[in-house]
Design a protein around this motif. Structure first.
Motif, mmCIF file in Angstrom:
data_model
loop_
_atom_site.group_PDB
_atom_site.id
_atom_site.type_symbol
_atom_site.label_atom_id
_atom_site.label_comp_id
_atom_site.label_asym_id
_atom_site.label_seq_id
_atom_site.Cartn_x
_atom_site.Cartn_y
_atom_site.Cartn_z
ATOM 1 N N ALA A 10 14.165 48.761 60.029
ATOM 2 C CA ALA A 10 14.441 48.815 61.466
ATOM 3 C C ALA A 10 13.918 50.098 62.099
ATOM 4 O O ALA A 10 13.615 50.132 63.298
ATOM 5 N N ALA A 11 13.803 51.164 61.288
ATOM 6 C CA ALA A 11 13.338 52.453 61.799
ATOM 7 C C ALA A 11 11.816 52.584 61.808
ATOM 8 O O ALA A 11 11.278 53.550 62.363
ATOM 9 N N LEU A 12 11.113 51.641 61.210
ATOM 10 C CA LEU A 12 9.660 51.712 61.166
ATOM 11 C C LEU A 12 9.053 51.548 62.558
ATOM 12 O O LEU A 12 9.587 50.801 63.383
ATOM 13 N N PRO A 13 7.924 52.218 62.829
ATOM 14 C CA PRO A 13 7.256 52.022 64.129
ATOM 15 C C PRO A 13 6.867 50.564 64.373
ATOM 16 O O PRO A 13 6.875 50.105 65.514
ATOM 17 N N ASP A 14 6.521 49.841 63.308
ATOM 18 C CA ASP A 14 6.120 48.433 63.451
ATOM 19 C C ASP A 14 7.236 47.485 63.014
ATOM 20 O O ASP A 14 6.977 46.430 62.449
ATOM 21 N N HIS A 15 8.475 47.856 63.317
ATOM 22 C CA HIS A 15 9.613 47.045 62.869
ATOM 23 C C HIS A 15 9.547 45.609 63.383
ATOM 24 O O HIS A 15 9.959 44.677 62.688
ATOM 25 N N ALA A 16 9.013 45.418 64.571
ATOM 26 C CA ALA A 16 8.914 44.053 65.110
ATOM 27 C C ALA A 16 7.928 43.216 64.296
ATOM 28 O O ALA A 16 8.149 42.019 64.064
ATOM 29 N N ARG A 17 6.853 43.854 63.843
ATOM 30 C CA ARG A 17 5.873 43.137 63.021
ATOM 31 C C ARG A 17 6.464 42.789 61.658
ATOM 32 O O ARG A 17 6.222 41.693 61.129
ATOM 33 N N LEU A 40 9.407 41.021 50.095
ATOM 34 C CA LEU A 40 8.680 41.546 51.251
ATOM 35 C C LEU A 40 9.431 42.703 51.895
ATOM 36 O O LEU A 40 8.842 43.748 52.208
ATOM 37 N N SER A 41 10.732 42.543 52.078
ATOM 38 C CA SER A 41 11.516 43.608 52.709
ATOM 39 C C SER A 41 11.503 44.874 51.863
ATOM 40 O O SER A 41 11.370 45.982 52.396
ATOM 41 N N HIS A 42 11.585 44.718 50.551
ATOM 42 C CA HIS A 42 11.557 45.889 49.677
ATOM 43 C C HIS A 42 10.202 46.595 49.748
ATOM 44 O O HIS A 42 10.138 47.825 49.862
ATOM 45 N N ASN A 43 9.138 45.822 49.689
ATOM 46 C CA ASN A 43 7.802 46.413 49.649
ATOM 47 C C ASN A 43 7.408 47.101 50.955
ATOM 48 O O ASN A 43 6.533 47.966 50.968
ATOM 49 N N ARG A 44 8.052 46.702 52.058
ATOM 50 C CA ARG A 44 7.691 47.275 53.347
ATOM 51 C C ARG A 44 8.573 48.445 53.773
ATOM 52 O O ARG A 44 8.308 49.066 54.807
ATOM 53 N N CYS A 45 9.610 48.773 52.990
ATOM 54 C CA CYS A 45 10.565 49.785 53.452
ATOM 55 C C CYS A 45 10.015 51.202 53.424
ATOM 56 O O CYS A 45 10.527 52.083 54.117
ATOM 57 N N GLY A 46 8.998 51.457 52.585
ATOM 58 C CA GLY A 46 8.350 52.769 52.587
ATOM 59 C C GLY A 46 8.996 53.821 51.711
ATOM 60 O O GLY A 46 8.605 54.988 51.742
ATOM 61 N N ASN A 47 9.984 53.439 50.895
ATOM 62 C CA ASN A 47 10.656 54.392 50.012
ATOM 63 C C ASN A 47 10.455 53.932 48.573
ATOM 64 O O ASN A 47 11.093 52.981 48.124
ATOM 65 N N SER A 48 9.563 54.591 47.853
ATOM 66 C CA SER A 48 9.182 54.130 46.521
ATOM 67 C C SER A 48 10.340 54.198 45.525
ATOM 68 O O SER A 48 10.457 53.344 44.637
ATOM 69 N N LEU A 65 9.093 38.628 58.020
ATOM 70 C CA LEU A 65 10.315 38.117 57.389
ATOM 71 C C LEU A 65 10.705 36.762 57.970
ATOM 72 O O LEU A 65 11.204 35.885 57.258
ATOM 73 N N GLU A 66 10.452 36.582 59.253
ATOM 74 C CA GLU A 66 10.781 35.319 59.920
ATOM 75 C C GLU A 66 10.007 34.149 59.333
ATOM 76 O O GLU A 66 10.500 33.012 59.312
#
Length: 231
Positions: free
Chosen positions: A102-109, A143-151, A114-115
């Motif tokens: 939700a905090a990502l700049p491209d959170h809507a994308r 997908l949600s895990h891979n996009r969160c940005g925290n390895s 996910l949709e």
């Protein structure tokens, strides 16, 4: 250089076999408690015993099999206690993941991606195929895990998911209402991610995990009660 990169990208055969066996164990092609017979699996997977034994070691580290002298390798059993322990660790980590999305700049994308899988879950519900809904939910989670940005968070969640998916699969397979519940809960999560609401995304996701735990836990409690009655 291209050839060198290709060689470096080759995965060890033992790891490939472990991943294939993991998928089969999660989906109960090899159910809990089943003995894994080396000769049969070598023939099925087209490998020798050496990489298969490497795979067994990897799977033991993942908590999916147990190896005992003179007994062999068996798929680990599922239990309410293990489900409780997994969920206690998973709930805050999944919540943290959604907050980061939700905090990502491209959170809507990210929410739009996910949709796509959420729509696949809805389609599975319409067609009466809960296991297709399970597969869509697995893709959505990955997908949600891979996009969160925290390895570090991704590694921790990956370790927990290996065992958690076994319980999720059983719930989807035996309880049709599980798919309906997960569609509703995941839709709430995606909406908060799309809106960029960090704390709300965290809260909704943690509730999602605990709601799934409650339903799945009851399934296993009922199963254990039936076993004791039949004994």
């Amino acid at each position: 250089m291209t050839q060198l990169n290709a060689q470096l990208n080759l995965r060890p055969i033992g790891l490939e076999v472990a991943d294939r066996l993991e998928a089969a164990i999660v989906r109960e092609t090899f159910p809990p408690g089943e003995k894994l017979r080396e000769v049969e699996i070598c023939a099925q997977f087209g490998v020798s015993r050496s990489p298969l034994r490497e795979a067994f070691q990897i799977l033991e580290n993942r908590g999916l099999v147990e190896r005992r002298p003179r007994i062999g390798t068996r798929v680990t059993e599922l239990s309410v206690q293990t489900l409780d322990e997994i969920t206690l660790c998973r709930a805050p980590l999944e919540a943290a993941c959604s907050g980061l999305l939700a905090a990502l700049p491209d959170h809507a994308r990210v929410a739009a991606a996910l949709e796509v899988e959420l729509d696949a879950m809805r389609a599975a519900q319409t067609s009466g195929d809960p296991l297709a809904g399970f597969e869509a939910n697995v893709r959505m989670t990955l997908l949600s895990h891979n996009r969160c940005g925290n390895s570090v968070l991704v590694r921790l969640l990956s370790q927990l998911d290996v065992s958690a998916l076994r319980y999720r699969y059983r719930a989807y397979r035996q309880m049709p209402q599980m798919l309906t519940s997960m569609i509703t809960s995941n839709a709430e999560m995606v909406a908060e991610i799309r809106a960029g609401h960090v704390e709300q995304a965290r809260s909704v996701t943690e509730q999602l995990v605990w709601r799934a735990w409650e339903t799945t836990r009851q399934l296993f409690l009922d199963s254990e009660m039936h076993k004791s009655e039949d004994a």
